[in-house]
Design a protein around this motif. Sequence first.
Motif, mmCIF file in Angstrom:
data_model
loop_
_atom_site.group_PDB
_atom_site.id
_atom_site.type_symbol
_atom_site.label_atom_id
_atom_site.label_comp_id
_atom_site.label_asym_id
_atom_site.label_seq_id
_atom_site.Cartn_x
_atom_site.Cartn_y
_atom_site.Cartn_z
ATOM 1 N N HIS A 237 45.409 -55.166 -49.566
ATOM 2 C CA HIS A 237 45.404 -56.582 -49.962
ATOM 3 C C HIS A 237 44.102 -56.934 -50.684
ATOM 4 C CE1 HIS A 237 49.149 -57.453 -48.083
ATOM 5 N NE2 HIS A 237 48.709 -57.372 -46.844
ATOM 6 N N LEU A 238 42.995 -56.430 -50.167
ATOM 7 C CA LEU A 238 41.709 -56.724 -50.806
ATOM 8 C C LEU A 238 41.602 -56.058 -52.175
ATOM 9 C CD1 LEU A 238 39.258 -56.539 -47.769
ATOM 10 C CD2 LEU A 238 39.986 -58.585 -49.012
ATOM 11 N N ALA A 239 42.148 -54.857 -52.323
ATOM 12 C CA ALA A 239 42.122 -54.182 -53.624
ATOM 13 C C ALA A 239 42.956 -54.960 -54.650
ATOM 14 C CB ALA A 239 42.626 -52.751 -53.490
ATOM 15 N N ALA A 240 44.088 -55.489 -54.220
ATOM 16 C CA ALA A 240 44.906 -56.309 -55.123
ATOM 17 C C ALA A 240 44.163 -57.592 -55.492
ATOM 18 C CB ALA A 240 46.245 -56.636 -54.466
ATOM 19 N N LEU A 241 43.497 -58.198 -54.507
ATOM 20 C CA LEU A 241 42.685 -59.393 -54.767
ATOM 21 C C LEU A 241 41.550 -59.058 -55.730
ATOM 22 C CD1 LEU A 241 41.905 -62.342 -54.225
ATOM 23 C CD2 LEU A 241 40.695 -61.546 -52.172
ATOM 24 N N LEU A 242 40.960 -57.883 -55.581
ATOM 25 C CA LEU A 242 39.880 -57.451 -56.470
ATOM 26 C C LEU A 242 40.373 -57.346 -57.913
ATOM 27 C CD1 LEU A 242 37.030 -56.353 -56.992
ATOM 28 C CD2 LEU A 242 37.880 -54.095 -56.307
ATOM 29 N N ALA A 243 41.565 -56.809 -58.101
ATOM 30 C CA ALA A 243 42.107 -56.673 -59.455
ATOM 31 C C ALA A 243 42.268 -58.041 -60.118
ATOM 32 C CB ALA A 243 43.441 -55.935 -59.409
ATOM 33 N N VAL A 244 42.788 -59.006 -59.381
ATOM 34 C CA VAL A 244 42.966 -60.355 -59.932
ATOM 35 C C VAL A 244 41.610 -61.021 -60.160
ATOM 36 C CG1 VAL A 244 43.983 -62.641 -59.544
ATOM 37 C CG2 VAL A 244 45.238 -60.596 -58.880
ATOM 38 N N THR A 245 40.697 -60.817 -59.226
ATOM 39 C CA THR A 245 39.350 -61.391 -59.339
ATOM 40 C C THR A 245 38.645 -60.843 -60.577
ATOM 41 O OG1 THR A 245 39.241 -61.619 -56.944
ATOM 42 C CG2 THR A 245 37.155 -61.699 -58.126
ATOM 43 N N ASP A 246 38.772 -59.534 -60.803
ATOM 44 C CA ASP A 246 38.169 -58.935 -61.997
ATOM 45 C C ASP A 246 38.827 -59.462 -63.271
ATOM 46 O OD1 ASP A 246 36.281 -57.495 -60.602
ATOM 47 O OD2 ASP A 246 37.358 -55.589 -60.706
ATOM 48 N N GLU A 247 40.132 -59.680 -63.219
ATOM 49 C CA GLU A 247 40.814 -60.220 -64.405
ATOM 50 C C GLU A 247 40.333 -61.630 -64.720
ATOM 51 O OE1 GLU A 247 45.222 -60.809 -66.391
ATOM 52 O OE2 GLU A 247 45.076 -59.872 -64.425
ATOM 53 N N LEU A 248 40.019 -62.379 -63.678
ATOM 54 C CA LEU A 248 39.487 -63.729 -63.877
ATOM 55 C C LEU A 248 38.027 -63.703 -64.337
ATOM 56 C CD1 LEU A 248 41.069 -65.519 -60.807
ATOM 57 C CD2 LEU A 248 41.358 -66.205 -63.195
ATOM 58 N N GLY A 249 37.387 -62.540 -64.285
ATOM 59 C CA GLY A 249 35.999 -62.417 -64.708
ATOM 60 C C GLY A 249 35.002 -62.925 -63.690
ATOM 61 N N LEU A 250 35.365 -62.897 -62.421
ATOM 62 C CA LEU A 250 34.485 -63.367 -61.346
ATOM 63 C C LEU A 250 33.723 -62.177 -60.764
ATOM 64 C CD1 LEU A 250 37.061 -65.767 -59.660
ATOM 65 C CD2 LEU A 250 35.297 -66.347 -61.339
ATOM 66 N N GLY A 251 32.671 -61.769 -61.461
ATOM 67 C CA GLY A 251 31.940 -60.550 -61.127
ATOM 68 C C GLY A 251 31.327 -60.521 -59.741
ATOM 69 N N GLU A 252 30.618 -61.583 -59.371
ATOM 70 C CA GLU A 252 29.940 -61.603 -58.070
ATOM 71 C C GLU A 252 30.953 -61.584 -56.924
ATOM 72 O OE1 GLU A 252 27.106 -64.593 -55.523
ATOM 73 O OE2 GLU A 252 26.804 -64.534 -57.692
ATOM 74 N N ALA A 253 32.002 -62.359 -57.043
ATOM 75 C CA ALA A 253 33.048 -62.361 -56.015
ATOM 76 C C ALA A 253 33.719 -60.992 -55.956
ATOM 77 C CB ALA A 253 34.078 -63.446 -56.303
ATOM 78 N N GLY A 254 33.950 -60.389 -57.110
ATOM 79 C CA GLY A 254 34.540 -59.053 -57.159
ATOM 80 C C GLY A 254 33.677 -58.020 -56.475
ATOM 81 N N ASP A 255 32.359 -58.142 -56.653
ATOM 82 C CA ASP A 255 31.436 -57.203 -56.007
ATOM 83 C C ASP A 255 31.521 -57.302 -54.485
ATOM 84 O OD1 ASP A 255 30.621 -56.393 -58.519
ATOM 85 O OD2 ASP A 255 28.772 -57.588 -58.495
ATOM 86 N N ARG A 256 31.623 -58.521 -53.970
ATOM 87 C CA ARG A 256 31.723 -58.703 -52.513
ATOM 88 C C ARG A 256 33.042 -58.134 -51.986
ATOM 89 N NH1 ARG A 256 29.923 -63.908 -53.810
ATOM 90 N NH2 ARG A 256 31.929 -64.769 -53.187
ATOM 91 N N ILE A 257 34.114 -58.334 -52.735
ATOM 92 C CA ILE A 257 35.411 -57.782 -52.317
ATOM 93 C C ILE A 257 35.364 -56.257 -52.374
ATOM 94 C CG2 ILE A 257 37.865 -57.640 -52.879
ATOM 95 C CD1 ILE A 257 37.545 -60.520 -54.081
ATOM 96 N N ALA A 258 34.769 -55.706 -53.427
ATOM 97 C CA ALA A 258 34.667 -54.251 -53.569
ATOM 98 C C ALA A 258 33.883 -53.640 -52.414
ATOM 99 C CB ALA A 258 34.010 -53.903 -54.905
ATOM 100 N N GLU A 259 32.860 -54.329 -51.933
ATOM 101 C CA GLU A 259 32.098 -53.829 -50.775
ATOM 102 C C GLU A 259 32.987 -53.686 -49.542
ATOM 103 O OE1 GLU A 259 28.855 -56.516 -50.104
ATOM 104 O OE2 GLU A 259 27.914 -56.049 -52.028
#
Length: 128
Positions: free
Chosen positions: A36-58
């Motif tokens: 679920h978090l990986a799917a959220l990361l993909a959408v977050t990256d598509e939105l260009g939300l780098g900092e939020a994406g980094d936290r999800i990737a962690e």
Amino acid sequence: MYEPIRTKSVHTPADHADDFPHRSREEELDIQLAGHLAALLAVTDELGLGEAGDRIAEQVARLRGAPPARHAGRTGASAPALHRRAHALAGRALVVAASRADTAAAILAAGRMDAHAAAATTRLVGAH
């Protein structure tokens, strides 16, 4: 009248059923949460939300033991649609994180839900 069955049934348990590894409920929840978090990361990256994406990737890396592959694959969806999708994915992650008592992932998911709900509301209010 009937001839007895002389071969083993396919429904008979195997003699060595314990020969393959089984995952615990906790491991299954880890896999589900990471998905679920990986799917959220993909959408977050598509939105260009780098900092939020980094936290999800962690969090994905913590659960999987390796950093996730990241790329901003473009779906062509509108920003409001992406925010709604991200909100739903964060909600799924929150449910799984709560069921496995993963505080860090639950806080992250709840925060992402709030952020995406606010972004969707802002866009709706600005559209009127």
